[in-house]
Design an enzyme around this catalytic site. Structure first.
Site, mmCIF file in Angstrom:
data_model
loop_
_atom_site.group_PDB
_atom_site.id
_atom_site.type_symbol
_atom_site.label_atom_id
_atom_site.label_comp_id
_atom_site.label_asym_id
_atom_site.label_seq_id
_atom_site.Cartn_x
_atom_site.Cartn_y
_atom_site.Cartn_z
ATOM 1 N N THR A 196 -14.021 57.860 -18.295
ATOM 2 C CA THR A 196 -14.557 59.326 -18.792
ATOM 3 C C THR A 196 -15.543 59.762 -17.858
ATOM 4 O O THR A 196 -16.277 59.041 -17.218
ATOM 5 C CB THR A 196 -15.154 59.004 -20.147
ATOM 6 O OG1 THR A 196 -16.224 57.875 -19.889
ATOM 7 C CG2 THR A 196 -14.243 58.514 -21.212
ATOM 8 N N GLU A 197 -15.667 61.044 -17.987
ATOM 9 C CA GLU A 197 -16.414 61.779 -16.886
ATOM 10 C C GLU A 197 -17.775 62.418 -17.844
ATOM 11 O O GLU A 197 -18.716 62.620 -17.022
ATOM 12 C CB GLU A 197 -15.818 62.811 -16.316
ATOM 13 C CG GLU A 197 -14.772 62.572 -15.320
ATOM 14 C CD GLU A 197 -13.747 63.261 -14.855
ATOM 15 O OE1 GLU A 197 -13.909 64.496 -15.093
ATOM 16 O OE2 GLU A 197 -12.822 62.713 -14.339
ATOM 17 N N ASP A 223 -19.628 50.330 -28.997
ATOM 18 C CA ASP A 223 -19.844 50.870 -30.285
ATOM 19 C C ASP A 223 -19.802 52.505 -30.331
ATOM 20 O O ASP A 223 -18.810 53.170 -30.913
ATOM 21 C CB ASP A 223 -21.009 50.459 -31.284
ATOM 22 C CG ASP A 223 -20.768 49.213 -31.354
ATOM 23 O OD1 ASP A 223 -19.872 48.270 -31.693
ATOM 24 O OD2 ASP A 223 -21.970 48.632 -31.736
ATOM 25 N N GLY A 224 -20.701 52.940 -29.250
ATOM 26 C CA GLY A 224 -20.417 54.417 -29.167
ATOM 27 C C GLY A 224 -19.227 54.636 -28.715
ATOM 28 O O GLY A 224 -18.584 55.813 -29.236
ATOM 29 N N GLY A 265 -20.430 47.142 -23.935
ATOM 30 C CA GLY A 265 -21.544 48.021 -24.238
ATOM 31 C C GLY A 265 -22.769 47.306 -24.580
ATOM 32 O O GLY A 265 -22.899 46.181 -23.866
HETATM 33 C C1 16C Z 1 -37.900 38.701 -34.428
HETATM 34 C C2 16C Z 1 -36.575 39.140 -34.288
HETATM 35 C C3 16C Z 1 -35.805 39.678 -35.259
HETATM 36 C C4 16C Z 1 -34.477 40.041 -34.805
HETATM 37 C C5 16C Z 1 -33.930 40.996 -35.815
HETATM 38 C C6 16C Z 1 -32.635 41.483 -35.466
HETATM 39 C C7 16C Z 1 -31.640 42.145 -36.373
HETATM 40 C C8 16C Z 1 -30.541 42.830 -35.590
HETATM 41 C C9 16C Z 1 -29.429 43.193 -36.396
HETATM 42 C C10 16C Z 1 -28.659 44.246 -35.884
HETATM 43 C C11 16C Z 1 -27.550 44.701 -36.306
HETATM 44 C C12 16C Z 1 -26.874 45.544 -35.655
HETATM 45 C C13 16C Z 1 -26.151 46.533 -36.308
HETATM 46 C C14 16C Z 1 -25.190 47.611 -35.616
HETATM 47 C C15 16C Z 1 -25.422 48.768 -35.110
HETATM 48 C C16 16C Z 1 -24.552 49.431 -34.241
HETATM 49 O O1 16C Z 1 -23.925 50.387 -34.870
HETATM 50 C C17 16C Z 1 -25.369 50.315 -33.237
HETATM 51 C C18 16C Z 1 -24.581 50.733 -32.060
HETATM 52 O O2 16C Z 1 -24.321 49.840 -31.253
HETATM 53 N N1 16C Z 1 -26.504 49.498 -32.624
HETATM 54 C C19 16C Z 1 -27.867 49.779 -32.822
HETATM 55 O O3 16C Z 1 -28.114 50.402 -33.592
HETATM 56 C C20 16C Z 1 -28.642 48.747 -32.378
HETATM 57 C C21 16C Z 1 -29.466 48.201 -33.349
HETATM 58 C C22 16C Z 1 -30.602 47.233 -32.544
HETATM 59 C C23 16C Z 1 -31.357 46.678 -33.608
HETATM 60 C C24 16C Z 1 -32.326 45.861 -32.732
HETATM 61 C C25 16C Z 1 -33.558 45.417 -33.587
HETATM 62 C C26 16C Z 1 -34.575 44.444 -32.763
HETATM 63 C C27 16C Z 1 -35.754 44.037 -33.657
HETATM 64 C C28 16C Z 1 -36.761 43.531 -32.894
HETATM 65 C C29 16C Z 1 -37.939 43.319 -33.980
HETATM 66 C C30 16C Z 1 -38.948 42.797 -33.087
HETATM 67 C C31 16C Z 1 -40.276 42.127 -34.020
HETATM 68 C C32 16C Z 1 -41.286 41.342 -32.887
HETATM 69 C C33 16C Z 1 -42.506 40.941 -33.726
HETATM 70 C C34 16C Z 1 -43.225 40.003 -33.027
HETATM 71 N N1 ATP Z 2 -18.746 59.290 -18.620
HETATM 72 C C1 ATP Z 2 -19.713 59.305 -19.706
HETATM 73 N N2 ATP Z 2 -20.905 59.706 -19.304
HETATM 74 C C2 ATP Z 2 -21.999 59.845 -20.320
HETATM 75 N N3 ATP Z 2 -21.671 59.521 -21.481
HETATM 76 C C3 ATP Z 2 -20.599 58.890 -21.678
HETATM 77 C C4 ATP Z 2 -19.360 58.775 -21.031
HETATM 78 N N4 ATP Z 2 -18.583 58.190 -21.437
HETATM 79 C C5 ATP Z 2 -18.772 57.969 -22.884
HETATM 80 N N5 ATP Z 2 -19.942 58.304 -23.075
HETATM 81 C C6 ATP Z 2 -20.789 58.201 -23.975
HETATM 82 O O1 ATP Z 2 -21.721 56.992 -23.791
HETATM 83 C C7 ATP Z 2 -22.277 56.453 -25.160
HETATM 84 C C8 ATP Z 2 -22.757 55.043 -25.221
HETATM 85 O O2 ATP Z 2 -21.535 54.099 -24.575
HETATM 86 P P1 ATP Z 2 -21.161 52.847 -25.288
HETATM 87 O O3 ATP Z 2 -21.043 53.000 -26.688
HETATM 88 O O4 ATP Z 2 -19.828 52.528 -24.328
HETATM 89 O O5 ATP Z 2 -22.632 52.071 -24.499
HETATM 90 P P2 ATP Z 2 -23.834 51.567 -25.422
HETATM 91 O O6 ATP Z 2 -24.576 52.509 -26.059
HETATM 92 O O7 ATP Z 2 -24.389 50.914 -24.378
HETATM 93 O O8 ATP Z 2 -23.368 50.259 -26.234
HETATM 94 P P3 ATP Z 2 -23.426 50.097 -27.958
HETATM 95 O O9 ATP Z 2 -22.798 51.446 -28.584
HETATM 96 O O10 ATP Z 2 -22.527 49.096 -28.182
HETATM 97 O O11 ATP Z 2 -24.931 50.097 -28.144
HETATM 98 C C9 ATP Z 2 -21.037 56.823 -26.062
HETATM 99 O O12 ATP Z 2 -21.651 57.331 -27.295
HETATM 100 C C10 ATP Z 2 -20.151 57.865 -25.309
HETATM 101 O O13 ATP Z 2 -20.157 58.786 -26.108
#
Ligand code: 16C
Ligand code: ATP
Ligand code: CA
Length: 571
Positions: A196-197, A223-224, A265
């Site tokens: 992809t570009e 996931d994106g 990703g």
């Molecule tokens: C103390 C540690 C607690 C850790 C708790 C971790 C819970 C993590 C749950 C992750 C759920 C992911 C759901 C998926 C979402 C995806 O569609 C989306 C696209 O890739 N990713 C995110 O939105 C990315 C979402 C990323 C979320 C990361 C959250 C990190 C929380 C850190 C909190 C730190 C508190 C520290 C206090 C000392």
């Molecule tokens: N060539 C490109 N240049 C810039 N952005 C792009 C390109 N190809 C795809 N994308 C966009 O990049 C975004 C992020 O990509 P991708 O989901 O692969 O990785 P990530 O965000 O690091 O991972 P995750 O979604 O798992 O957290 C997507 O929303 C996609 O639309």
């Protein structure tokens, strides 16, 4: 090496060599099993039983009923034909001749590449080469194995591959070239590859390509990137079948073309929750075997306009703020989420609004029943069947249409509102946001985390990382299994524009929020929705789950007790 006569036309049984060992090799076409076992050196009385030996081995293989066991009890191997990646003529290299071939004519050899299960749902492609001196026997084996492989109609032959070169750690292209392309080549899969570009390149391209040419679409990214392909494919199918996707109540046309995900990703939650591991080789092997996993998809609308589809997390409050904060730090790669997560945790914001939903009454399971979705899931099969029956009854007027009924409303102050169509398991949280959510049951789990202390919110978060603790077991957390959902923020978009006109009301609302958050210095009344890793512009939304709208090249997570530890390919 003498050929062994087939015991029935459906069974081929021979003594062939694997490295320098003689092996009884059996291909049971009826059961679609290939097995091999070393023939031990025969001495004394054992010698007299030589004739019975192969027949006994064959009986053992015939007696096996499981399809997942790979190793026979006494160091033999058994491989379902469905898990063979390819069979081909082997290079007969002088150095592999070994002692036993030295004084004979040039041997013939074929190699079987097959899937071997390692720990933690990881798959690897192993190879075993069978040698024999008889050309006819060699041809017979090659033919028999290839005939069986050709009968596996679910396997893709031609794929369309999109690679995001900028996802995750920016390794998408290398991952595909080094780890995936060689396996596709081995399995005789041809792939048209598009790097992809720009963002949405893949989505837009899917609207234009001739999909009939392909047996599936593969995305290399996170996931994106998966979401792009998902939107392209669902959108294309609705367009081709004349379905107005902006109508939130209309049933959408199902997509039967499968999508494969090669994880490259940052979160890769869709891959993790459907395969059990984020590993490009494992995912490539699932694609090659032609696995198929139906997946629920939710459609998110605002005022009769489709905003997005979601298959993992639709999150407001905490996960919306984490995403918004992370976008500024994309250069940090996957670490941007942890950095933003820490900051968001410290800011400790809550948001006010009204949540309404319809419970999924037909569903077999519940979010706290501890029954996780596994390969061939009973709950998914049963729930989707019951949903179909209910919808059929509604269509024919046998049952009251439930569309406008049974709404539950919760008004309040929320730390986070999460709707997950699947568990959302990922490396950060191996059991996910809702461990007992199902991939294909036609429902989503709604998790409401109401205003609580920082310490309590941290306790709730930490429980996501531990396998034996229940993140829902708090008085400020509620979880429901639902089919539809609506959210109206207290400070809705309309109010905001009004408040610009009526400055005082706006200031009053703002002041109130900031008194509630004396330390955060926050300047926002509303959070944003995190929809599979992308922010939505609108905060007032409605959502509906579409049961099994798409299919992935996956099989769900296999029960771990069926898994073996790493097994050597040597006999
Ligand atoms: C103390 C540690 C607690 C850790 C708790 C971790 C819970 C993590 C749950 C992750 C759920 C992911 C759901 C998926 C979402 C995806 O569609 C989306 C696209 O890739 N990713 C995110 O939105 C990315 C979402 C990323 C979320 C990361 C959250 C990190 C929380 C850190 C909190 C730190 C508190 C520290 C206090 C000392
Ligand atoms: N060539 C490109 N240049 C810039 N952005 C792009 C390109 N190809 C795809 N994308 C966009 O990049 C975004 C992020 O990509 P991708 O989901 O692969 O990785 P990530 O965000 O690091 O991972 P995750 O979604 O798992 O957290 C997507 O929303 C996609 O639309
Ligand atoms: Ca579901």
């Amino acid at each position: 090496m003498e050929p062994v006569q087939p015991l029935t036309p459906r069974v081929l049984c021979s003594v062939l060599s694997v490295k320098s060992h003689s092996c009884e090799v059996t291909l049971d076409s009826g059961r679609a099993l290939l097995s091999w076992k070393e023939v031990r050196p025969r001495r004394g009385r054992e010698r007299s039983r030589a004739g019975a030996c192969l027949a006994q081995a064959f009986q053992r293989v015939r007696g096996l009923t499981g399809t997942l066991t790979h190793r026979l009890p006494s160091a033999g191997h058994i491989v379902p034909v469905s898990e063979i990646v390819s069979v081909g003529e082997a290079d007969v290299d002088e150095k592999y001749y070994g002692m036993q071939w030295k004084h004979m004519c040039k041997p013939h050899a074929f190699t079987v590449h097959y899937v071997q299960r390692m720990k933690k749902h990881r798959w690897r492609c192993k190879a075993v080469t069978f040698w024999c001196s008889d050309e006819q026997l060699y041809c017979h084996w090659l033919q028999a194995l290839n005939d069986l492989l050709e009968q596996l109609a679910c396997r893709p032959k031609r794929l369309l591959v999109y690679i995001n070169p900028y996802g995750g750690k920016k390794k998408g292209r290398q991952i595909y070239e080094k780890k995936v392309a060689p396996l596709f080549c081995l399995a005789s899969i041809t792939a048209d590859v598009i790097v992809t570009e720009y963002a949405n390149h893949a989505r837009d391209n899917i609207y234009e390509v001739n999909l009939d040419k392909y047996d599936g679409i593969v995305c290399v990214g996170g996931d994106g990137m998966f979401s792009e392909v998902l939107h392209g494919l669902i959108g294309r199918i609705q367009k081709d079948s004349d379905v107005d996707h902006n109508n939130p109540k209309i049933p959408l046309s199902r997509c039967y073309m499968r999508i494969g995900i090669i994880p490259a990703g940052s979160t890769d939650c869709v891959c993790f929750a459907t395969v059990g591991i984020n590993d490009p080789v494992t995912s490539a092997l699932h694609i090659i075997l032609g696995d198929s996993q139906p997946l629920d998809v939710s459609a998110v609308h605002n005022k009769k306009t489709l905003l997005k589809y979601t298959v993992s997390l639709l999150g407001y409050g905490f996960y919306g703020d984490v995403l918004k904060g992370s976008e500024k730090n994309r250069w940090l790669g996957p670490a941007r989420y942890d950095f933003s997560g820490f900051k968001t945790f410290l800011s400790h914001r809550y948001y006010e609004g009204t949540v309404s939903f319809q419970p999924a009454k037909w569903a077999v399971g519940s979010p706290r029943d501890n029954v996780c979705c596994t390969a061939g899931c009973y709950i998914c099969r049963q729930s989707s069947k019951q949903l179909e029956e209910q919808q059929r009854a509604e269509t024919y007027g046998l049952q009251h249409n439930e569309q406008e009924e049974n709404w539950t409303t919760v008004k309040g102050k929320f730390m986070s509102i999460n709707i997950v169509v699947m568990s959302c398991a990922c490396p950060r949280s191996p059991k996910g946001l809702s461990p007992a959510a199902h991939l294909a049951d036609g429902t989503a789990d709604l998790i409401l985390v109401r205003k609580c202390s920082r310490l309590n919110f941290l306790r709730h978060l930490i429980r996501h990382t531990k396998s034996n603790s229940d993140q829902f077991d708090f008085p400020f957390v509620d979880v429901y299994r639902i089919k539809t959902f609506q959210f109206t923020p207290k400070h809705s978009e309309e109010d905001d524009s009004e408040s610009t006109d009526l400055g005082n009301i706006g200031k009053k609302n703002f002041a109130q929020i900031c008194t509630d958050h004396p330390t955060c210095g926050c300047s926002q009344l509303n959070s944003v929705w995190n929809c599979d890793g992308e922010t939505l512009e609108q905060t007032a939304i409605e959502m509906r789950v579409h049961c099994q709208l798409i299919r992935l090249f996956a099989r769900g997570i296999e029960d771990s007790h069926k898994e073996d530890d790493e097994m050597p390919s040597r006999v």
